[in-house]
Design an enzyme around this catalytic site. Structure first.
Site, PDB file in Angstrom:
ATOM      1  N   GLU A  22      -7.044   5.052   7.289  1.00 32.49           N
ATOM      2  CA  GLU A  22      -6.740   6.460   6.989  1.00 32.49           C
ATOM      3  C   GLU A  22      -7.889   7.110   6.227  1.00 32.49           C
ATOM      4  O   GLU A  22      -8.194   8.284   6.424  1.00 32.49           O
ATOM      5  CB  GLU A  22      -5.416   6.556   6.207  1.00 32.49           C
ATOM      6  CG  GLU A  22      -4.221   6.277   7.121  1.00 32.49           C
ATOM      7  CD  GLU A  22      -3.013   5.679   6.431  1.00 32.49           C
ATOM      8  OE1 GLU A  22      -2.917   5.726   5.189  1.00 32.49           O
ATOM      9  OE2 GLU A  22      -2.151   5.125   7.152  1.00 32.49           O
ATOM     10  N   GLY A  63       2.113   2.284  10.682  1.00 35.08           N
ATOM     11  CA  GLY A  63       3.105   3.340  10.560  1.00 35.08           C
ATOM     12  C   GLY A  63       3.792   3.699  11.868  1.00 35.08           C
ATOM     13  O   GLY A  63       4.487   4.708  11.957  1.00 35.08           O
ATOM     14  N   GLY A  81       2.694  -1.161   4.249  1.00 32.90           N
ATOM     15  CA  GLY A  81       2.814   0.250   3.918  1.00 32.90           C
ATOM     16  C   GLY A  81       4.272   0.650   3.711  1.00 32.90           C
ATOM     17  O   GLY A  81       4.840   0.461   2.630  1.00 32.90           O
ATOM     18  N   GLY A  82       4.882   1.181   4.752  1.00 32.78           N
ATOM     19  CA  GLY A  82       6.240   1.716   4.665  1.00 32.78           C
ATOM     20  C   GLY A  82       7.243   0.795   3.998  1.00 32.78           C
ATOM     21  O   GLY A  82       8.014   1.224   3.119  1.00 32.78           O
ATOM     22  N   GLU A 131      -5.946  -4.611  10.097  1.00 30.51           N
ATOM     23  CA  GLU A 131      -4.895  -3.652  10.414  1.00 30.51           C
ATOM     24  C   GLU A 131      -5.236  -2.894  11.694  1.00 30.51           C
ATOM     25  O   GLU A 131      -6.022  -1.934  11.654  1.00 30.51           O
ATOM     26  CB  GLU A 131      -4.740  -2.645   9.268  1.00 30.51           C
ATOM     27  CG  GLU A 131      -4.349  -3.283   7.955  1.00 30.51           C
ATOM     28  CD  GLU A 131      -3.720  -2.274   7.008  1.00 30.51           C
ATOM     29  OE1 GLU A 131      -2.631  -2.555   6.512  1.00 30.51           O
ATOM     30  OE2 GLU A 131      -4.297  -1.190   6.803  1.00 30.51           O
ATOM     31  N   HIS A 146      -9.635   1.632   4.118  1.00 30.95           N
ATOM     32  CA  HIS A 146      -8.415   1.748   4.925  1.00 30.95           C
ATOM     33  C   HIS A 146      -8.683   2.704   6.086  1.00 30.95           C
ATOM     34  O   HIS A 146      -9.433   3.677   5.930  1.00 30.95           O
ATOM     35  CB  HIS A 146      -7.265   2.274   4.052  1.00 30.95           C
ATOM     36  CG  HIS A 146      -5.941   2.200   4.751  1.00 30.95           C
ATOM     37  ND1 HIS A 146      -5.550   3.146   5.660  1.00 30.95           N
ATOM     38  CD2 HIS A 146      -4.951   1.276   4.697  1.00 30.95           C
ATOM     39  CE1 HIS A 146      -4.355   2.803   6.134  1.00 30.95           C
ATOM     40  NE2 HIS A 146      -3.974   1.675   5.567  1.00 30.95           N
ATOM     41  N   SER A 170       2.907  -2.118  10.215  1.00 29.04           N
ATOM     42  CA  SER A 170       4.345  -2.205  10.477  1.00 29.04           C
ATOM     43  C   SER A 170       4.960  -3.571  10.154  1.00 29.04           C
ATOM     44  O   SER A 170       5.917  -3.984  10.799  1.00 29.04           O
ATOM     45  CB  SER A 170       4.660  -1.813  11.925  1.00 29.04           C
ATOM     46  OG  SER A 170       4.246  -0.479  12.177  1.00 29.04           O
ATOM     47  N   ASN A 187       0.881  -1.171   0.000  1.00 27.16           N
ATOM     48  CA  ASN A 187       0.000   0.000   0.000  1.00 27.16           C
ATOM     49  C   ASN A 187       0.914   1.214   0.000  1.00 27.16           C
ATOM     50  O   ASN A 187       1.498   1.549   1.021  1.00 27.16           O
ATOM     51  CB  ASN A 187      -0.897  -0.028   1.247  1.00 27.16           C
ATOM     52  CG  ASN A 187      -1.702   1.252   1.402  1.00 27.16           C
ATOM     53  OD1 ASN A 187      -1.806   2.048   0.470  1.00 27.16           O
ATOM     54  ND2 ASN A 187      -2.276   1.443   2.584  1.00 27.16           N
ATOM     55  N   TRP A 188       1.045   1.828  -1.166  1.00 25.57           N
ATOM     56  CA  TRP A 188       2.020   2.926  -1.307  1.00 25.57           C
ATOM     57  C   TRP A 188       1.539   4.219  -0.655  1.00 25.57           C
ATOM     58  O   TRP A 188       2.310   5.157  -0.507  1.00 25.57           O
ATOM     59  CB  TRP A 188       2.313   3.172  -2.784  1.00 25.57           C
ATOM     60  CG  TRP A 188       3.142   2.094  -3.443  1.00 25.57           C
ATOM     61  CD1 TRP A 188       3.385   0.822  -2.976  1.00 25.57           C
ATOM     62  CD2 TRP A 188       3.846   2.204  -4.684  1.00 25.57           C
ATOM     63  NE1 TRP A 188       4.183   0.140  -3.861  1.00 25.57           N
ATOM     64  CE2 TRP A 188       4.483   0.970  -4.921  1.00 25.57           C
ATOM     65  CE3 TRP A 188       3.987   3.226  -5.628  1.00 25.57           C
ATOM     66  CZ2 TRP A 188       5.260   0.732  -6.048  1.00 25.57           C
ATOM     67  CZ3 TRP A 188       4.755   2.995  -6.756  1.00 25.57           C
ATOM     68  CH2 TRP A 188       5.390   1.751  -6.961  1.00 25.57           C
ATOM     69  N   LYS A 189       0.245   4.288  -0.332  1.00 25.35           N
ATOM     70  CA  LYS A 189      -0.342   5.511   0.243  1.00 25.35           C
ATOM     71  C   LYS A 189      -0.063   6.710  -0.675  1.00 25.35           C
ATOM     72  O   LYS A 189       0.010   6.547  -1.876  1.00 25.35           O
ATOM     73  CB  LYS A 189       0.179   5.728   1.669  1.00 25.35           C
ATOM     74  CG  LYS A 189       0.015   4.456   2.510  1.00 25.35           C
ATOM     75  CD  LYS A 189       0.156   4.666   3.984  1.00 25.35           C
ATOM     76  CE  LYS A 189      -0.056   3.329   4.699  1.00 25.35           C
ATOM     77  NZ  LYS A 189      -0.122   3.465   6.148  1.00 25.35           N
TER      78      LYS A 189
HETATM   79  P1  PGA Z   1       2.555   0.285   7.578  1.00 27.49           P
HETATM   80  O1  PGA Z   1       1.144   0.539   6.836  1.00 27.49           O
HETATM   81  O2  PGA Z   1       3.044  -1.044   7.066  1.00 27.49           O
HETATM   82  O3  PGA Z   1       3.418   1.426   7.174  1.00 27.49           O
HETATM   83  O4  PGA Z   1       2.256   0.229   9.035  1.00 27.49           O
HETATM   84  C1  PGA Z   1       0.227  -0.498   6.626  1.00 27.49           C
HETATM   85  C2  PGA Z   1      -1.035   0.046   6.009  1.00 27.49           C
HETATM   86  O5  PGA Z   1      -1.493   1.112   6.423  1.00 27.49           O
HETATM   87  O6  PGA Z   1      -1.603  -0.592   5.097  1.00 27.49           O
END
Ligand code: PGA
Length: 249
Positions: free
Chosen positions: A97, A173, A234-235, A167, A95, A213, A10-12
Site C-alpha cells: 500500500e 484485503g 491485516g483485517g 504478501e 508494504h 487475508s 498490521n492495523w493499517k
Molecule cells: P489482510 O492484510 O490480512 O487484510 O489481507 C494483510 C496486509 O496488508 O498486511
C-alpha cells in the site's frame, strides 16, 4: 535450530488512540503464547498509548512506516529515534500500500531498512507480486528484485535477525488467500534468494511471513509450511480472531 514463529498484526489506518487501547485490552488475554512472537504494528499516533497498554505482556509494538533520515525538515515524517523512544521494536517497511499510494520504491525501502538496523529496530520488509505479474509468470523475478535491492548493504548478521513478509497484492484485503502451495513456493524462493545473496546460515535464520487475508481458518496450514514462519495479518488483526491466529496449533 527451528525458527521461532512471528505473528504480526498490521492495523493499517484503523483505530483512534482510545479505540486502540480498548482493542489491546480485548486482545491481550487472547494472544498469550510461549512459542510465538506477537507484534502489534499500529498507526503512529497509537504507538505511545499502545506501548503503555502492552506493558507486562508478551506483545511487542511495531510501527507501520518510518523515515530514513535522522531528523530535520521533513514535515509529517517520523524518525527512527522517535520510534525507539516510544518503545517500538519492529517496523513494517515497503508494504504494497505504501509502494502503491505513497511512491515507495525498492531504493527508499532499502534506505529505511538500513536506518532501522542502525537504531536497533527489526524491519519487517514486505514484498509481493500483483495479479498481472503472477499471470505473466514473473512472480519470482519481481520478488527477487524487491528482496535484493531492499537488502543492499545489509550484512548477513543483520539479515539473520530481520523478517520478510511475502504478501501477494491480489490476496491483500480481498479475502483471497494464496493457496498453501503458492505461499510456500514463494517463501521457499525468497529463502533460496537469501542463500544466494548471503549463505545457507542466513537463509536458515531469517524469518519469512506470509500475509494476505490470513484468518483463523487458514493460519494453521499456512504456518505449518517449511518456509513460512508466521504471518502479517491485516483485517483479522483487529478482531478476537487474531488470538486464534497466534495460537494456531
Ligand atoms: P489482510 O492484510 O490480512 O487484510 O489481507 C494483510 C496486509 O496488508 O498486511
Amino acid at each position: 535450530m527451528a525458527r521461532r514463529k512471528i505473528v504480526a498484526g498490521n492495523w493499517k489506518m484503523n483505530k483512534t488512540p482510545s479505540e486502540a487501547v480498548a482493542l489491546v485490552e480485548e486482545l491481550k488475554p487472547l494472544v498469550v503464547s510461549d512459542d510465538v512472537d506477537v507484534v502489534f504494528c499500529v498507526p503512529a499516533i497509537d504507538i505511545i498509548p499502545v506501548a503503555e497498554a502492552v506493558k507486562g505482556t508478551n506483545i511487542e509494538v511495531g510501527a507501520e512506516n518510518m523515515y530514513f533520515e535522522e531528523k530535520g525538515a521533513y514535515t509529517g515524517e517520523i524518525s527512527p529515534a522517535m520510534l525507539v523512544d516510544a518503545g517500538v521494536k519492529y517496523v513494517v517497511l515497503g508494504h504494497s500500500e505504501r509502494r502503491e499510494y505513497f511512491a515507495e520504491t525498492n531504493e527508499t525501502v532499502n534506505k529505511k531498512v538500513l536506518k532501522a538496523f542502525e537504531h536497533g529496530i527489526t524491519p519487517i520488509m514486505c514484498c509481493g507480486e500483483s495479479l498481472e505479474q503472477r499471470e505473466q509468470g514473473v512472480t519470482m523475478d519481481f520478488i527477487r528484485q524487491q528482496v535484493k535491492v531492499g537488502l543492499q548493504n545489509v550484512t548477513a548478521d543483520q539479515a539473520k535477525t530481520m523478517v520478510i513478509a511475502y504478501e501477494p497484492i491480489w490476496a491483500i484485503g480481498t479475502g483471497k488467500t494464496a493457496t498453501t502451495e503458492q505461499a510456500q513456493e514463494v517463501c521457499a524462493g525468497i529463502r533460496a534468494c537469501i542463500a544466494e545473496v548471503y549463505d545457507d546460515a542466513t537463509a536458515e535464520a531469517i524469518r519469512i511471513q506470509y500475509g494476505g487475508s490470513v484468518n483463523a481458518a487458514t493460519a494453521p496450514e499456512l504456518f505449518a509450511q517449511a518456509d513460512i514462519d508466521g504471518g502479517l495479518v491485516g483485517g483479522a488483526a483487529l478482531k478476537p480472531d487474531f488470538g486464534k491466529i497466534v495460537n494456531y496449533k
